[in-house]
Design an enzyme around this catalytic site. Structure first.
Site, PDB file in Angstrom:
ATOM      1  N   SER A 104       5.524   1.157  -3.736  1.00 51.26           N
ATOM      2  CA  SER A 104       5.083   2.290  -4.271  1.00 51.26           C
ATOM      3  C   SER A 104       5.002   3.366  -3.139  1.00 51.26           C
ATOM      4  O   SER A 104       5.005   4.688  -3.473  1.00 51.26           O
ATOM      5  CB  SER A 104       3.600   1.979  -4.549  1.00 51.26           C
ATOM      6  OG  SER A 104       2.838   2.062  -3.469  1.00 51.26           O
TER       7      SER A 104
ATOM      8  N   THR B  77       3.408  -4.731  -2.962  1.00 52.74           N
ATOM      9  CA  THR B  77       3.009  -6.021  -2.229  1.00 52.74           C
ATOM     10  C   THR B  77       2.760  -7.108  -2.964  1.00 52.74           C
ATOM     11  O   THR B  77       2.981  -8.237  -2.538  1.00 52.74           O
ATOM     12  CB  THR B  77       2.183  -5.575  -1.136  1.00 52.74           C
ATOM     13  OG1 THR B  77       2.736  -4.830  -0.330  1.00 52.74           O
ATOM     14  CG2 THR B  77       1.952  -7.045  -0.068  1.00 52.74           C
TER      15      THR B  77
HETATM   16  N1  ASP Z   1       4.570  -0.569   0.536  1.00 55.04           N
HETATM   17  C1  ASP Z   1       3.811  -1.288  -0.382  1.00 55.04           C
HETATM   18  C2  ASP Z   1       3.439  -0.417  -1.668  1.00 55.04           C
HETATM   19  O1  ASP Z   1       2.776   0.351  -1.759  1.00 55.04           O
HETATM   20  C3  ASP Z   1       2.448  -1.648   0.173  1.00 55.04           C
HETATM   21  C4  ASP Z   1       1.481  -2.565  -0.660  1.00 55.04           C
HETATM   22  O2  ASP Z   1       1.651  -2.794  -1.732  1.00 55.04           O
HETATM   23  O3  ASP Z   1       0.591  -3.162   0.041  1.00 55.04           O
HETATM   24  O4  ASP Z   1       4.194  -0.780  -2.597  1.00 55.04           O
END
Ligand code: ASP
Length: 314
Positions: A64, A14
């Site tokens: 991730s 993110t």
């Molecule tokens: N889905 C994202 C990730 O883990 C969530 C984040 O980075 O806050 O890449």
């Protein structure tokens, strides 16, 4: 001696996310902006010294939640390469929050670095009205640049956590992480560190060189809950599972039917480890435990420990 370098490795998340609406903190796409661009937006980046002080590399670009063994192997090899350079002081890794604790524990268990390796992240995309990524990145650089810092840590919302203890505990708020009752290592305040406890330590494994071609053992997590009857364990045995972590209740207790299936798996040569599904505390081993315990490791970290142990034993 020339100035010590800080290496910044990008993996997505993110912190590199983009939304079409600056007020949207959930409906965005992670892993859109390159790590060079993220750094270029930081104050002071263009003062002329950055090019010499920083080595920047995009190792991966993913959400991730989709982390996998190929990226872990690539990341571990790059981290290991840079740790071995005399003029590298520390490493920062930008990463998504969802599996941040797994990557942090993986790198600590594998490399046990004596230099700082600092993972950082964001809960809001880079396009938000008030993104948290830039400050987290600055704080991570402050930790990686700090003399005396060592081991794999996570920096988020001004707090430094150790790789073994850190867990994502909240799906939305900016301070989404906790180290449970172990507590944080310290805080970053105006670029300065206020430390509360020791940096992570450990013993490196000798696996890293062969990681690129390694066959990762199949280790799965099963959970003990009301009515858990071991059907999943039997299906996994058929699928050729090599290790099983049970996310056990309380101090490592397991439903008797699930336990019977796990004991059978253990008799058939599958490595079984009990971790607690409690968010805090650590398992206290008993004198006559038939299934070994993962002490303070969460189920996802116990799985990594078991995978690395199986690989090391080959
Ligand atoms: N889905 C994202 C990730 O883990 C969530 C984040 O980075 O806050 O890449």
């Amino acid at each position: 001696m020339s100035e010590q370098k800080i290496v910044v490795l990008g993996t997505g998340g993110t912190i590199a996310g983009k939304a079409t609406n600056a007020l949207d903190h959930t409906g965005y796409s992670a892993a859109q902006i390159g790590v060079h661009e993220l750094l270029a937006s930081l104050p002071g980046w263009h003062d002329g010294t950055s090019a010499e002080r920083y080595v920047v590399e995009q190792v991966a670009q993913l959400d991730s939640k989709d982390m996998g063994f190929d990226v872990w192997a690539k990341l571990a090899l790059r981290v290991s390469h840079f740790l071995a350079q005399e003029d590298v002081q520390g490493i920062v890794i930008t990463h998504g929050t969802d599996t941040l604790e797994e990557t942090a524990y993986f790198l600590q268990a594998l490399l046990a670095p004596t230099k700082p390796v600092v993972l950082t992240c964001a809960m809001r995309p880079a396009t938000a009205v008030a993104p948290d990524g830039p400050q987290n990145l600055l704080d991570a650089v402050a930790v990686a640049s700090s003399s005396g810092a060592s081991g794999v840590t996570v920096v988020c919302a001004g707090t430094i956590y150790g790789a073994e203890d850190v867990q994502k505990i909240h799906p939305y708020r900016l301070n989404a992480f906790s180290a449970g009752d172990a507590g944080p290592i310290g805080f970053v305040e105006e670029g300065r560190l206020r430390l509360l406890r020791n940096w992570p330590r450990g013993q490196a494994l000798t696996l890293v060189a062969g990681l690129a071609d390694a066959a990762w053992p199949r280790v799965e997590i099963v959970m003990s809950y009301a009515g858990a009857d071991g059907t999943v364990v039997r299906a996994l045995l058929k699928a050729g599972v090599q290790g099983l972590v049970v996310a056990a209740t309380g101090n490592g207790t397991v439903h008797q039917d699930l336990e019977a299936a796990l004991l059978l798996a253990q008799q058939q040569g599958v490595k079984v480890l009990r971790a607690t599904r409690c968010a805090e505390g650590r398992l206290l081993p008993g004198a006559n435990d038939a299934l070994p315990v993962a002490l303070g490791l969460s189920p996802v970290k116990a799985r990594i420990k078991l995978m690395l142990a199986l690989m090391q034993d080959r």
